[in-house]
Design a protein around this motif. Structure first.
Motif, PDB file in Angstrom:
ATOM      1  N   ALA A 164       0.835  -1.199   0.000  1.00 25.32           N
ATOM      2  CA  ALA A 164       0.000   0.000   0.000  1.00 25.32           C
ATOM      3  C   ALA A 164       0.872   1.253   0.000  1.00 25.32           C
ATOM      4  N   PHE A 165       1.973   1.194   0.723  1.00 30.18           N
ATOM      5  CA  PHE A 165       2.912   2.327   0.755  1.00 30.18           C
ATOM      6  C   PHE A 165       3.510   2.561  -0.632  1.00 30.18           C
ATOM      7  N   VAL A 166       3.893   1.490  -1.317  1.00 28.42           N
ATOM      8  CA  VAL A 166       4.449   1.605  -2.663  1.00 28.42           C
ATOM      9  C   VAL A 166       3.419   2.184  -3.628  1.00 28.42           C
ATOM     10  N   ALA A 167       2.169   1.724  -3.503  1.00 30.55           N
ATOM     11  CA  ALA A 167       1.110   2.246  -4.363  1.00 30.55           C
ATOM     12  C   ALA A 167       0.864   3.722  -4.089  1.00 30.55           C
ATOM     13  N   ALA A 168       0.886   4.109  -2.817  1.00 27.66           N
ATOM     14  CA  ALA A 168       0.676   5.511  -2.458  1.00 27.66           C
ATOM     15  C   ALA A 168       1.795   6.395  -3.000  1.00 27.66           C
ATOM     16  N   PRO A 173       4.771  11.344  -4.924  1.00 23.25           N
ATOM     17  CA  PRO A 173       6.192  11.023  -5.158  1.00 23.25           C
ATOM     18  C   PRO A 173       7.118  11.350  -3.991  1.00 23.25           C
ATOM     19  N   TRP A 174       6.705  12.237  -3.105  1.00 23.07           N
ATOM     20  CA  TRP A 174       7.573  12.569  -1.975  1.00 23.07           C
ATOM     21  C   TRP A 174       7.791  11.376  -1.042  1.00 23.07           C
ATOM     22  N   LEU A 175       6.946  10.348  -1.166  1.00 20.86           N
ATOM     23  CA  LEU A 175       7.129   9.141  -0.360  1.00 20.86           C
ATOM     24  C   LEU A 175       8.300   8.290  -0.840  1.00 20.86           C
TER      25      LEU A 175
END
Length: 260
Positions: A164-168, A173-175
């Motif tokens: 879910a983190f990768v999808a977000a 993009p700042w993630l």
């Protein structure tokens, strides 16, 4: 060009050996427990996907050698493929808990070995780190699926949180900014596998397993929440402060703001 082709051929041979090892492990599991179609198909799909993705990544990375650390990770991936096949097969018949726990335990114990091998042999690489991380993440996902059959679908949050983190990150993009090293983050990640293994072994009463998994999920939410907050603060600082302090290196500024 010929030399590069030679290196590429050797790397492809390494991935092919991994695929063959995966098939041999599936054959051993099949003969030992009479694995059904679901287990076979899932295990073969895992072997093919691992071979295809890793082959492409190696070709794009232009590594000159596969390296001993990546061989350890590939061995762990083979064990994870076996665990995946057993979990898929458990939907059709009673799972061989002892065998499942044994394969998982070895895969978890080897988790820290590939990193140490890479550092001692000087073969650390971005590809190796990513390969190791993806194998870990997929093992946690598969174990979450297995434990969810016992304790409920909410356990899938543990295995799905990283994805879910990768999808977000595709939306925000700042993630994707690099995070500073964190012993707490590594500890929480390691705890997830251990907790899932303990719950999957069914050695403790259901309430105890439930408490363990709630603790694991809570620690994971805390870890991800802390990292997301750090990334948000850092991205915000990068957008607003550098114009006022043009002579201060951006990375030093980010770390300074993060510790305030």
């Amino acid at each position: 060009m010929a030399l590069n082709n030679t290196y590429d051929a050797r790397l492809q041979q390494e991935t092919a050996v991994g695929a063959v090892a995966q098939i041999l492990l599936l054959a051993l599991l099949g003969s030992a427990i009479g694995m059904g179609p679901a287990g076979w198909l899932t295990g073969l799909a895992f072997a093919f996907a691992t071979w295809a993705v890793l082959s492409r990544a190696l070709h794009r990375s232009r590594l000159r050698s596969f390296g001993p650390a990546n061989r350890v990770t590939l061995g762990r991936a083979t064990l994870v493929g076996g665990v995946t096949a057993l979990v898929a097969d458990s939907y059709e018949s009673a799972p061989p808990v002892t065998l499942l726990v044994a394969l998982t335990a070895v895969a978890l114990l080897l988790d820290g070995v590939d990193g140490k091998v890479a550092r001692r042999t000087g073969t650390s690489s971005a590809l190796g780190a990513r390969f190791d991380m993806e194998v870990d993440a997929f093992l946690i996902l598969v174990l979450s699926v297995y434990v969810a059959m016992q304790l409920g679908p909410w356990v899938l949050l543990i295995g799905g949180m990283r994805y879910a983190f990768v999808a977000a990150a595709r939306v925000a993009p700042w993630l994707t900014a690099p995070l500073p090293p964190s012993f707490a983050r590594k500890t929480v990640a390691a705890v997830q596998g251990v907790c899932l293994l303990v719950a999957g072994a069914e050695l403790l009463p259901r309430p105890a397993n439930l408490a363990i998994m709630l603790l694991a999920l809570g620690s994971l939410v805390w870890s991800f929440g802390r990292d997301v907050l750090w990334l948000w603060r850092t991205s915000r600082a990068a957008r607003t402060v550098p114009a006022a302090l043009p002579h201060q290196p951006l990375r030093e500024l980010e770390l300074e703001l993060a510790t305030r």
